[in-house]
Motif scaffolding. Structure first.
Motif, PDB file in Angstrom:
ATOM      1  N   GLU A  96      88.670  14.040 -26.791  1.00  0.00           N
ATOM      2  CA  GLU A  96      88.441  15.154 -25.354  1.00  0.00           C
ATOM      3  C   GLU A  96      89.833  15.574 -26.060  1.00  0.00           C
ATOM      4  OE1 GLU A  96      88.495  11.358 -26.571  1.00  0.00           O
ATOM      5  OE2 GLU A  96      86.613  11.203 -25.879  1.00  0.00           O
ATOM      6  N   ILE A  97      90.904  15.673 -26.655  1.00  0.00           N
ATOM      7  CA  ILE A  97      91.904  16.639 -26.905  1.00  0.00           C
ATOM      8  C   ILE A  97      91.896  18.162 -27.529  1.00  0.00           C
ATOM      9  CG2 ILE A  97      94.583  16.732 -27.486  1.00  0.00           C
ATOM     10  CD1 ILE A  97      94.836  13.657 -26.468  1.00  0.00           C
ATOM     11  N   ARG A  98      90.959  17.246 -28.140  1.00  0.00           N
ATOM     12  CA  ARG A  98      90.874  18.631 -29.411  1.00  0.00           C
ATOM     13  C   ARG A  98      89.755  19.413 -28.424  1.00  0.00           C
ATOM     14  NH1 ARG A  98      87.917  16.850 -33.266  1.00  0.00           N
ATOM     15  NH2 ARG A  98      87.946  14.813 -32.793  1.00  0.00           N
ATOM     16  N   ALA A  99      88.576  18.729 -28.202  1.00  0.00           N
ATOM     17  CA  ALA A  99      87.951  19.665 -27.227  1.00  0.00           C
ATOM     18  C   ALA A  99      88.754  21.220 -26.688  1.00  0.00           C
ATOM     19  CB  ALA A  99      86.415  18.750 -26.318  1.00  0.00           C
ATOM     20  N   GLU A 100      89.337  20.568 -25.519  1.00  0.00           N
ATOM     21  CA  GLU A 100      89.954  20.373 -24.783  1.00  0.00           C
ATOM     22  C   GLU A 100      90.332  21.298 -25.169  1.00  0.00           C
ATOM     23  OE1 GLU A 100      90.311  20.488 -20.946  1.00  0.00           O
ATOM     24  OE2 GLU A 100      91.111  22.035 -20.755  1.00  0.00           O
ATOM     25  N   ARG A 101      91.461  21.785 -25.924  1.00  0.00           N
ATOM     26  CA  ARG A 101      91.887  22.590 -26.867  1.00  0.00           C
ATOM     27  C   ARG A 101      91.291  23.412 -27.523  1.00  0.00           C
ATOM     28  NH1 ARG A 101      95.796  18.152 -31.165  1.00  0.00           N
ATOM     29  NH2 ARG A 101      97.732  18.062 -29.606  1.00  0.00           N
ATOM     30  N   ARG A 102      90.407  23.784 -27.819  1.00  0.00           N
ATOM     31  CA  ARG A 102      89.375  24.638 -28.432  1.00  0.00           C
ATOM     32  C   ARG A 102      88.850  25.296 -27.376  1.00  0.00           C
ATOM     33  NH1 ARG A 102      88.092  25.420 -33.603  1.00  0.00           N
ATOM     34  NH2 ARG A 102      89.896  25.158 -33.893  1.00  0.00           N
ATOM     35  N   TYR A 103      89.097  24.414 -26.474  1.00  0.00           N
ATOM     36  CA  TYR A 103      87.800  25.835 -25.450  1.00  0.00           C
ATOM     37  C   TYR A 103      89.265  26.521 -24.676  1.00  0.00           C
ATOM     38  CZ  TYR A 103      86.824  25.897 -19.815  1.00  0.00           C
ATOM     39  OH  TYR A 103      86.528  26.806 -18.797  1.00  0.00           O
ATOM     40  N   ALA A 104      89.905  25.640 -24.843  1.00  0.00           N
ATOM     41  CA  ALA A 104      91.386  26.909 -23.319  1.00  0.00           C
ATOM     42  C   ALA A 104      91.968  28.073 -25.311  1.00  0.00           C
ATOM     43  CB  ALA A 104      92.662  25.664 -23.971  1.00  0.00           C
ATOM     44  N   GLU A 105      91.711  27.452 -26.134  1.00  0.00           N
ATOM     45  CA  GLU A 105      91.579  28.988 -27.011  1.00  0.00           C
ATOM     46  C   GLU A 105      90.516  29.538 -27.116  1.00  0.00           C
ATOM     47  OE1 GLU A 105      92.119  27.250 -30.412  1.00  0.00           O
ATOM     48  OE2 GLU A 105      91.687  28.897 -32.258  1.00  0.00           O
ATOM     49  N   LEU A 106      88.945  29.128 -26.843  1.00  0.00           N
ATOM     50  CA  LEU A 106      87.421  30.062 -26.680  1.00  0.00           C
ATOM     51  C   LEU A 106      88.011  30.600 -25.524  1.00  0.00           C
ATOM     52  CD1 LEU A 106      85.424  28.036 -28.677  1.00  0.00           C
ATOM     53  CD2 LEU A 106      86.594  29.704 -29.731  1.00  0.00           C
ATOM     54  N   VAL A 107      88.202  30.461 -24.635  1.00  0.00           N
ATOM     55  CA  VAL A 107      88.391  30.416 -23.055  1.00  0.00           C
ATOM     56  C   VAL A 107      89.511  32.301 -23.378  1.00  0.00           C
ATOM     57  CG1 VAL A 107      89.197  30.611 -20.408  1.00  0.00           C
ATOM     58  CG2 VAL A 107      87.192  28.691 -21.396  1.00  0.00           C
ATOM     59  N   ALA A 108      90.873  31.786 -23.921  1.00  0.00           N
ATOM     60  CA  ALA A 108      91.664  32.822 -24.174  1.00  0.00           C
ATOM     61  C   ALA A 108      91.285  34.162 -24.443  1.00  0.00           C
ATOM     62  CB  ALA A 108      93.158  31.931 -24.562  1.00  0.00           C
TER      63      ALA A 108
END
Ligand code: CDP
Ligand code: CDP
Length: 203
Positions: free
Chosen positions: A129-141
């Motif tokens: 869940e933490i990895r997915a959140e990091r990747r989500y933030a990165e892709l949104v950015a």
């Protein structure tokens, strides 16, 4: 004499960020081996046959600007189960690892298959869940149109495929140092890796 740092771990665990920081800190070269599989996947999506694409990969293939997103990641993990694709990419990775200034390679099978004799072996991980959140933030950015649920689903599917394949599955090598970054900021994770490498280099 060459010095190799081998880093494995699941999607968005922080291995790329740590690898880049190590390479900058110690003046070593860095190879993101996931890029090789992403480039093969992109050529397959464009209609080519996977093994032929892996055998004829060029620097231009690696410089494509469409390799960073979730579609390319998924295509990569689908070609990565093919043993002949993995075999075609082996020599390039091994010769990169012998760079005279030292090399950091990150991926899924670096400690286990590509560089089993690396001077430093690291397995970087974090809760899904933490990895997915990091990747989500990165892709949104990066301006990509993704949802939290979609990114988590992609990460879990890719982890399962990478860990479950018969050839070179993702697994922590028995002699790798495990770095769980779930509760670590990026600076802390980098500092832990720098410490490990500095000790292995004897300084
Ligand atoms: O290379 P890998 O897919 O393992 O991960 P990465 O690209 O290094 O990291 C994915 C994202 O998580 C990046 O945006 C990092 O800045 C972030 N990250 C973080 O927030 N905290 C960490 N401890 C490690 C990475
Ligand atoms: O950055 P992230 O961890 O999300 O992905 P990546 O390192 O770019 O890798 C993309 C995909 O390529 C992985 O999910 C694996 O299926 C494959 N891969 C592999 O099989 N072996 C490697 N050494 C590196 C990547």
């Amino acid at each position: 004499m060459s010095f190799t740092v081998a880093i494995d771990g699941p999607a968005a665990s922080g291995k790329g960020t740590i690898s880049r920081a190590l390479a900058a800190r110690f003046g070593m070269r860095h190879l993101d081996t996931g890029l090789l599989y992403r480039a093969v996947g992109a050529r397959v999506d464009a209609g080519e046959e996977a093994i032929a694409a892996a055998r004829t990969l060029t620097p231009e293939d690696l410089a494509r600007d469409d390799l960073r997103g979730p579609a390319a990641a998924s295509a990569a993990s689908r070609v990565a189960v093919i043993p002949e694709v993995r075999a075609a990419l082996l020599d390039f990775q091994r010769s990169f690892a012998r760079a005279p200034e030292g090399a950091v390679l990150d991926g899924r099978d670096i400690c286990t298959v590509i560089c089993p004799d690396a001077e430093v072996k690291l397995y970087v991980t974090a809760a899904p869940e933490i990895r997915a959140e990091r990747r989500y933030a990165e892709l949104v950015a990066r301006g990509m149109d993704v949802t939290r649920e979609g990114v988590l689903k992609d990460v879990l599917a890719r982890d399962a495929r990478d860990m479950g394949r018969a050839d070179a599955p993702l697994v922590a090598a028995p002699d790798a140092t495990v770095l769980d970054t779930s509760e670590m900021g990026i600076e802390e994770a980098v500092a832990a890796a720098v410490d490990l490498v500095a000790r292995a280099r004897g300084g």
